[in-house]
Design an enzyme around this catalytic site. Structure first.
Site, PDB file in Angstrom:
ATOM      1  N   ARG A  50      15.346  28.781  35.772  1.00  0.00           N
ATOM      2  CA  ARG A  50      13.920  29.075  35.718  1.00  0.00           C
ATOM      3  C   ARG A  50      13.228  28.351  34.562  1.00  0.00           C
ATOM      4  NH1 ARG A  50      13.097  35.288  36.256  1.00  0.00           N
ATOM      5  NH2 ARG A  50      14.664  35.004  34.676  1.00  0.00           N
ATOM      6  N   LYS A 147      31.808  36.998  40.814  1.00  0.00           N
ATOM      7  CA  LYS A 147      31.849  38.449  40.861  1.00  0.00           C
ATOM      8  C   LYS A 147      30.746  39.011  39.975  1.00  0.00           C
ATOM      9  CE  LYS A 147      34.565  40.915  38.124  1.00  0.00           C
ATOM     10  NZ  LYS A 147      34.300  41.103  36.698  1.00  0.00           N
ATOM     11  N   LYS A 181      44.072  31.102  36.660  1.00  0.00           N
ATOM     12  CA  LYS A 181      44.901  31.067  35.449  1.00  0.00           C
ATOM     13  C   LYS A 181      46.241  30.408  35.768  1.00  0.00           C
ATOM     14  CE  LYS A 181      42.839  35.076  33.165  1.00  0.00           C
ATOM     15  NZ  LYS A 181      42.313  34.632  31.880  1.00  0.00           N
ATOM     16  N   ASP A 234      35.063  46.608  37.566  1.00  0.00           N
ATOM     17  CA  ASP A 234      35.003  45.363  36.791  1.00  0.00           C
ATOM     18  C   ASP A 234      36.339  44.606  36.816  1.00  0.00           C
ATOM     19  OD1 ASP A 234      33.636  43.577  34.910  1.00  0.00           O
ATOM     20  OD2 ASP A 234      35.021  44.366  33.399  1.00  0.00           O
ATOM     21  N   HIS A 239      40.474  41.514  39.758  1.00  0.00           N
ATOM     22  CA  HIS A 239      41.557  40.809  39.072  1.00  0.00           C
ATOM     23  C   HIS A 239      42.930  41.477  39.278  1.00  0.00           C
ATOM     24  CE1 HIS A 239      38.238  38.707  37.422  1.00  0.00           C
ATOM     25  NE2 HIS A 239      38.026  39.465  36.372  1.00  0.00           N
ATOM     26  N   LYS A 330      39.518  48.256  27.703  1.00  0.00           N
ATOM     27  CA  LYS A 330      38.856  47.565  26.593  1.00  0.00           C
ATOM     28  C   LYS A 330      39.230  48.271  25.299  1.00  0.00           C
ATOM     29  CE  LYS A 330      35.679  45.328  29.310  1.00  0.00           C
ATOM     30  NZ  LYS A 330      36.013  43.931  29.579  1.00  0.00           N
TER      31      LYS A 330
END
Ligand code: BG6
Length: 481
Positions: A50, A147, A181, A234, A239, A330
């Site tokens: 943009r 994703k 990976k 997530d 994954h 996390k």
């Protein structure tokens, strides 16, 4: 000498070229491929976003991004200048008409064309439609989408349907960067390139499998996205699910996109529903120095999980009775990701009973220090009699590879696969839908029961209860460091 597989001349358009993912991963990845000599002389990268900017502004943005996010890149100023000459830029409005004619004038028809949608999923439909109505994309073009691919089964189906209006499935590249990976691909090489492992790769010889993706970072900065997702959406739906599929799938007939993806899909469809007693959810607490999840997400009442551990069962001949334990979170102690195949003990020991011994384990380390280790039992060297010890047969990629084969970032490989037209490492629409069909009831169950995640300390291994998941089965998580 670097073994670079040549690709055809291409025009790659990156929508959202000034955004975070583009600056962190896509642009540095392309530059590395350029430096490796993989970009043909006439190939070009066209940024589209943009922001009003001229080409010189975009060239500067690209060089700044590479210095910031790929500081170890040893390229010279001359390399950068030659790369910058390949760049172009168009200011574009995804939802309006501005910029589309200009873009149409820049994208060639006689080369491979790829369009990377590095934008919010809510814009995918607009971009797809305008690429077609402005005659920019052809039936040969490729689109790349990131994703999260949907928020649940219903939204993923809607997204698939929208894209399908404008593009054939063979043109759609859904990225799961874990598939790019190095070690993840090596998993397939190890399984199917050796005779040693496959005969043992089943419930007769494998006791259980552990998949761990541990991160030290919190969700600071992405709190509003993450709070709507949680670890399940997530990380697990994509994954961890992909890793599980590659371990569990039957050998495909050939290393060909649909052959591989058919086998992965069969695994997802064979997953049992997960009972609440087989899942532990956690949410990190703060410390003196670190903020807790509730602060990071700016939602003091949040019930979103930043950690999940689960026991997963696959109902098929190969895996019935062999559990897969998955965990990801996390703010854990270390950034470690690995897959461990824990084999059963030998059926009978001919040696005198000794203190606890553990059997063979094949560990595939995704990060850090990518590599593969096989734990084997040997006799302790020396005159001390027949004492058994366990030693690792270790293969570290960093040690084993010379510079020409240094470990590539997942994105560089995946982008080049798009240009090459190879969909093997990308998710097919039905795979993504099947993965949501499995995760949806788990998440709905939490919502219906008002389930609250257990707090865990930042820098720990997650909630205590996640240890119990294995303890109660007489097993334990591998120490991850
Ligand atoms: C992303 C998730 O897909 O993967 C992030 O959205 C996560 O939350 C990241 O941090 C992990 O990727 P990597 O390659 O650093 O393990």
């Amino acid at each position: 000498v670097s073994r670079v597989i040549p690709v055809e001349t291409f025009d790659l358009v990156i929508f959202g070229a000034t955004g975070d993912l583009s600056r962190r991963k896509i642009l540095p990845g392309l530059f590395r491929r350029f430096c490796a000599g993989q970009m043909p002389p006439e190939a070009r990268v066209i940024g589209a976003a943009r922001t009003e900017m001229d080409v010189a502004g975009f060239q500067q943005l690209v060089s700044d991004a590479i210095s910031e996010f790929d500081p170890k890149n040893k390229a010279t100023a001359d390399d950068m200048q030659r790369f910058q000459e390949r760049l172009d830029y168009v200011a574009i409005d995804a939802k309006g008409d501005d910029g589309w004619t200009e873009l149409a004038g820049k994208v060639r028809k006689d080369v491979v064309t790829a369009f990377y949608f590095s934008v919010a999923p809510s814009l995918f439909g607009d971009l797809a439609e305008r690429l077609r109505s402005n005659n920019i994309a052809t039936s040969e073009s490729r689109i790349v989408v990131e994703k999260p691919f949907g928020h649940d089964l219903q939204t993923a189906k809607a997204l698939n349907a929208t894209l399908a209006k404008h593009f054939d499935e063979t043109q759609i590249y859904r990225i799961d960067h874990y598939l790019g990976k190095e070690t993840v691909q090596n998993l397939m090489a190890v399984r199917f390139g050796n005779i040693l492992f496959e005969p043992l790769w089943n419930n007769h010889f494998v006791d259980h499998i552990q998949i761990t993706v541990a991160e030290t970072v919190g969700v600071g900065g992405r709190g509003s996205y993450y709070d709507q997702s949680g670890a399940m959406r997530d990380m697990v739906q994509n994954h961890l699910m992909q890793l599980l599929c590659l371990i569990a799938m039957e050998p495909p007939n050939e290393f060909e996109p649909n052959a591989v993806r058919d086998e992965k899909l069969k695994v997802i469809r064979a997953l049992d529903p997960v009972s609440p007693s087989d899942i532990v959810r956690g949410q990190y607490s703060g410390t003196d120095k670190l903020s807790g999840y509730l602060e990071d997400s700016e939602n003091p009442d949040s019930k979103t999980e930043s950690f999940v551990a689960m026991k997963v069962a696959i109902s098929n001949w190969r895996w019935k009775g062999t559990p897969f334990y998955l965990r990801t979170g996390k703010r854990l102690r270390d950034r470690t990701s690995e897959i461990a195949i824990v084999f059963q003990d030998p059926p009978h020991s001919i040696f005198e009973a000794q203190e606890e011994r553990r059997g063979n384990v094949l560990v595939i380390r995704l990060q850090p220090n990518e590599g593969i280790t096989m734990r084997v039992t040997i006799k302790e060297p020396g005159p001390g009699g027949m004492r058994l010890i366990e030693v690792p047969l270790d293969m570290s990629f960093a040690d084993a590879l010379d510079e020409a084969h240094d470990v590539h970032d997942a994105y560089e490989r995946l982008i080049m696969d798009v240009i090459r037209g190879n969909q093997t490492l990308f998710m097919r629409g039905d795979e993504v839908e099947a993965a949501w069909a499995w995760t949806d009831p788990i998440i709905e169950g939490w919502q219906e029961r008002g389930d609250k995640p257990r707090p865990y300390d930042s820098g720990s291994s997650g909630p205590e209860d996640s240890l119990m998941l294995l303890h109660r089965d007489g097993r334990r998580w591998r120490e991850v460091r």
